[in-house]
Design a protein around this motif. Structure first.
Motif, PDB file in Angstrom:
ATOM      1  N   TYR A  89       0.841  -1.204   0.000  1.00 42.32           N
ATOM      2  CA  TYR A  89       0.000   0.000   0.000  1.00 42.32           C
ATOM      3  C   TYR A  89       0.873   1.249   0.000  1.00 42.32           C
ATOM      4  CZ  TYR A  89      -3.490   3.433   1.582  1.00 42.32           C
ATOM      5  OH  TYR A  89      -4.315   4.527   1.697  1.00 42.32           O
ATOM      6  N   THR A 129      -7.161   2.458   2.089  1.00 41.60           N
ATOM      7  CA  THR A 129      -7.518   1.244   2.819  1.00 41.60           C
ATOM      8  C   THR A 129      -8.357   1.606   4.034  1.00 41.60           C
ATOM      9  OG1 THR A 129      -5.508   1.321   4.164  1.00 41.60           O
ATOM     10  CG2 THR A 129      -5.405   0.081   2.096  1.00 41.60           C
ATOM     11  N   GLN A 169      -2.932   0.138  -4.182  1.00 42.82           N
ATOM     12  CA  GLN A 169      -3.144  -1.062  -3.372  1.00 42.82           C
ATOM     13  C   GLN A 169      -2.885  -2.317  -4.201  1.00 42.82           C
ATOM     14  OE1 GLN A 169      -6.645  -1.726  -0.991  1.00 42.82           O
ATOM     15  NE2 GLN A 169      -7.231   0.443  -1.082  1.00 42.82           N
TER      16      GLN A 169
END
Length: 255
Positions: free
Chosen positions: A42, A98, A217
């Motif tokens: 990430y 996220t 991601q």
């Protein structure tokens, strides 16, 4: 003496029963649920001030040596082929963040210069996919003016030879959108994978960073191969003991 031997064999049988039951309980507890996506890598670009340069490091969960619960499970570094002032840090977005990302005090992103000379430039990172499958790469992107209008995913297992794995259009002037690429299953379980995003279609005449990328991601389903191997070893031991028990019981009954 006969009773002792029979009792001993029965005790061995009960031990085997408990071992087998434990194996099945561990399997149920440790096997991942179908399609349970985990964040592997990430990049949120939050650790560099707005201006030249950008945050090259990904965010990692505390259990894996990082400090962001919304991060991934591996360390990775983003690199690029842009020269001069071709990249920088610009205002970012919450799109494609996220769920556990704690970097909420600032919103920063990666800006890309989009002159015709910049077409074909790329950003990329390397990771270990040996314990993952069903992987997917996604990121937020916003293009304005004469910025890039297309991005291609290329993948390599040696960092030298890359194969195309999909192309996506980037709409101009519509704000941030999410681009998603499915990683082909042929790369599942590979110990070294390089993901490269190649940008084209830029026609800007200046040095403005007109294409913005944020919240990259990489997700995938973990494959607990180590646990599975250990459980298979236990099952093999149980099978060996079962065969031994079947050989001993008739002899014990005759003594």
């Amino acid at each position: 003496m006969r009773k002792f031997k029979i009792h001993q064999s029965r005790a061995l049988a009960f031990r085997l029963l408990f071992i087998v039951a434990g194996v099945f309980l561990l399997t149920a507890a440790l096997a991942p649920k179908a399609n349970a996506q985990n964040v592997l890598i990430y990049f949120n670009f939050e650790d560099n001030p707005i201006g030249p340069l950008y945050d090259h490091a990904d965010d990692v969960q505390p259990a894996f040596g990082g400090d962001n619960p919304g991060g991934g499970v591996q360390n990775a570094t983003l690199i690029d082929s842009f020269v001069g002032l071709g990249t920088g840090t610009v205002p970012g977005t919450t799109v494609n963040r996220t769920a556990g990302d704690i970097d909420t005090s600032t919103l920063r992103a990666l800006g890309l210069r989009t002159t015709p000379l910049d077409n074909g430039n790329w950003i990329q990172f390397t990771f270990n996919a040996s314990a993952f499958s069903n992987m997917s790469l996604s990121f937020a992107v916003n293009t304005s003016g004469n910025g890039f209008n297309s991005v291609e995913l290329q993948i390599s297992t040696n960092g030298v030879t890359f194969v195309p794995a999909g192309t996506a259009a980037i709409a101009s002037g519509g704000g941030f959108q999410i681009v998603t690429f499915a990683i082909p299953s042929s790369f599942d379980g590979q110990p070294l994978v390089v993901l490269r995003l190649v940008f084209t279609g830029g026609t800007s005449n200046g040095n403005n960073l007109q294409t913005i990328v944020d919240n990259i991601q990489l997700t995938g389903v973990p494959e607990p191969t180590t646990v599975a191997g250990g459980l298979l070893g236990v099952l093999g031991l149980c099978w060996h003991q079962r065969r031994r028990l079947r050989f001993l019981l008739p002899r014990l009954r005759r003594t």
